[in-house]
Motif scaffolding. Sequence first.
Motif, mmCIF file in Angstrom:
data_model
loop_
_atom_site.group_PDB
_atom_site.id
_atom_site.type_symbol
_atom_site.label_atom_id
_atom_site.label_comp_id
_atom_site.label_asym_id
_atom_site.label_seq_id
_atom_site.Cartn_x
_atom_site.Cartn_y
_atom_site.Cartn_z
ATOM 1 N N ASP A 1 30.904 31.920 -25.022
ATOM 2 C CA ASP A 1 31.801 32.129 -26.156
ATOM 3 C C ASP A 1 31.223 32.487 -27.422
ATOM 4 O O ASP A 1 31.648 33.110 -28.305
ATOM 5 C CB ASP A 1 32.786 31.007 -26.109
ATOM 6 N N GLY A 2 29.923 31.816 -27.531
ATOM 7 C CA GLY A 2 29.142 31.957 -28.833
ATOM 8 C C GLY A 2 28.318 30.934 -29.098
ATOM 9 O O GLY A 2 27.912 30.263 -28.055
ATOM 10 N N VAL A 3 27.927 30.802 -30.086
ATOM 11 C CA VAL A 3 26.795 29.856 -30.732
ATOM 12 C C VAL A 3 27.453 28.798 -31.573
ATOM 13 O O VAL A 3 28.424 28.768 -32.289
ATOM 14 C CB VAL A 3 25.764 30.757 -31.751
ATOM 15 N N ASP A 4 27.048 27.544 -31.073
ATOM 16 C CA ASP A 4 27.597 26.455 -31.983
ATOM 17 C C ASP A 4 26.312 25.928 -32.856
ATOM 18 O O ASP A 4 25.156 25.620 -32.121
ATOM 19 C CB ASP A 4 27.877 25.342 -30.962
ATOM 20 N N VAL A 5 26.571 25.482 -34.008
ATOM 21 C CA VAL A 5 25.684 24.927 -34.783
ATOM 22 C C VAL A 5 26.147 23.519 -35.472
ATOM 23 O O VAL A 5 27.531 23.826 -35.679
ATOM 24 C CB VAL A 5 25.315 26.039 -35.902
ATOM 25 N N VAL B 1 29.941 30.806 -34.148
ATOM 26 C CA VAL B 1 30.111 32.321 -34.133
ATOM 27 C C VAL B 1 30.199 32.712 -32.804
ATOM 28 O O VAL B 1 29.450 32.378 -31.988
ATOM 29 C CB VAL B 1 28.620 32.452 -34.792
ATOM 30 N N ALA B 2 31.298 33.436 -32.683
ATOM 31 C CA ALA B 2 31.589 34.126 -31.516
ATOM 32 C C ALA B 2 30.847 35.293 -31.040
ATOM 33 O O ALA B 2 30.434 36.090 -31.908
ATOM 34 C CB ALA B 2 33.136 34.357 -31.500
ATOM 35 N N TYR B 3 30.394 35.171 -30.018
ATOM 36 C CA TYR B 3 29.647 36.557 -29.391
ATOM 37 C C TYR B 3 30.828 37.431 -29.208
ATOM 38 O O TYR B 3 32.203 37.397 -29.047
ATOM 39 C CB TYR B 3 29.299 36.324 -27.923
ATOM 40 N N SER B 4 30.503 38.671 -29.551
ATOM 41 C CA SER B 4 31.524 40.116 -29.260
ATOM 42 C C SER B 4 31.353 40.198 -27.523
ATOM 43 O O SER B 4 30.713 39.588 -26.761
ATOM 44 C CB SER B 4 30.973 41.406 -29.633
ATOM 45 N N GLU B 5 32.431 41.072 -27.284
ATOM 46 C CA GLU B 5 32.774 41.243 -25.933
ATOM 47 C C GLU B 5 31.364 41.958 -25.202
ATOM 48 O O GLU B 5 31.320 41.667 -24.080
ATOM 49 C CB GLU B 5 34.027 41.974 -25.758
ATOM 50 N N ALA B 6 30.805 42.922 -26.023
ATOM 51 C CA ALA B 6 29.795 43.462 -25.546
ATOM 52 C C ALA B 6 28.665 42.672 -25.346
ATOM 53 O O ALA B 6 27.902 42.681 -24.212
ATOM 54 C CB ALA B 6 29.533 44.785 -26.492
ATOM 55 N N ASP B 7 28.558 41.729 -26.311
ATOM 56 C CA ASP B 7 27.374 40.590 -26.029
ATOM 57 C C ASP B 7 27.549 39.629 -24.846
ATOM 58 O O ASP B 7 26.746 39.491 -24.023
ATOM 59 C CB ASP B 7 27.405 39.592 -27.313
ATOM 60 N N ARG B 8 28.972 39.269 -24.616
ATOM 61 C CA ARG B 8 29.156 38.395 -23.593
ATOM 62 C C ARG B 8 28.860 39.354 -22.195
ATOM 63 O O ARG B 8 28.339 38.525 -21.329
ATOM 64 C CB ARG B 8 30.625 37.933 -23.587
ATOM 65 N N ALA B 9 28.918 40.602 -22.364
ATOM 66 C CA ALA B 9 28.921 41.383 -20.997
ATOM 67 C C ALA B 9 27.464 41.495 -20.757
ATOM 68 O O ALA B 9 27.044 41.214 -19.633
ATOM 69 C CB ALA B 9 29.253 42.825 -21.137
#
Length: 367
Positions: free
Chosen positions: A16-20, A39-47
């Motif tokens: 889903d993304g980066v947790d800080v 901070v969420a990942y984009s759909e492309a990053d998730r893929a």
Amino acid sequence: MPSIWAAGAMSGTSFDGVDVAVLRTDGVEIAAFGETREVAYSEADRAVLRGAMGAWPGEARADAAARIVEAAHIAAMVDLPAVDLLGFHGQTLAHDPAGGRTHQVGDGATLARALGVEVIWDFRSSDMGMGGQGAPLAPFYHWACARWIGAKAPVAFLNLGGVGNISWVDPGIAAPELPGACVAFDTGPANAPIDDMMVQRGLGAFDAGGVLARAGEIDLALLEETLSSPWFDIAPPKALDRDAFADVGAAVARLSDADAAATLTAVAAGAVARAMPHLPSRPEDLLVTGGGRLNATLMEMLREATGCKVWSVDEVGLDGNALEAQAFAYLAVRVARGLPTSSPTTTGVAAPVGGGRRSRPAGAVLG
């Protein structure tokens, strides 16, 4: 020892993304909580990250995932208020306890140079080098959390990410590495099979609130077959790769969307129930963190399956969105101060050991 401010950052197996999260601690007690962010990942990053699962060092797909993880963490932290240390977990692509190897992508030295702060990373290798499972690593922090909330009796923290893991902690013991303070291990599949099914069927990234599962019927034969796996009878410590129970995901292919969600959710809850006999004592309270705590159907199934009082950690004054990132801030301080980060009853390591490499902004790796 005086407390210092440290940040923890991690990228979970739900992609889903980066947790800080920022934490003030001396590596034993929690002194204060600081800023948190996601901070969420984009759909492309998730893929790309999904496509890299199972990759080992040297594979092109792992290198592509590493660049995404590093860029996302730098973007998440570039304007963070000054901290003394950063505990960087990275993104787990593969974990093979039986083979004594693990793979988290993301280079701590790259983050140190970009952010101008000392980074402590690669938390698992030292543990596995001494015969440990390399996971779970949050139990010592869970012990500190139990003391923070004023628990007087042993409690259990249940992290429901891609894989479930449980930490039984006794806050009355003076240090987390001492005998009797912490017992921890992976419980089995949790969100990963549910999330993968949702993605594969084009239903979204996860079953929000457990709404789809609540509408379905559990395939009791498949549930029983899955929970009869010999893995659940293995005495802890034990750890799983995210895709270790991929066969159950394949088995629900014949079920409707709702029935598949209900069955996989029941597997996650049933796996926790199968873990209970391995704990030193059955806890009265089960404090749930990770994305699974937001799945109302899963939480209800947990109450029925375990017989425990099941709470979200948010209900006892902790931040369920930040807890795992806070854990790596806490562990970073322990590494910097030469304190153990795992023990025989958390990972199966031969003796309490501190893990982690240290990289300063100049790029030198210190240990």
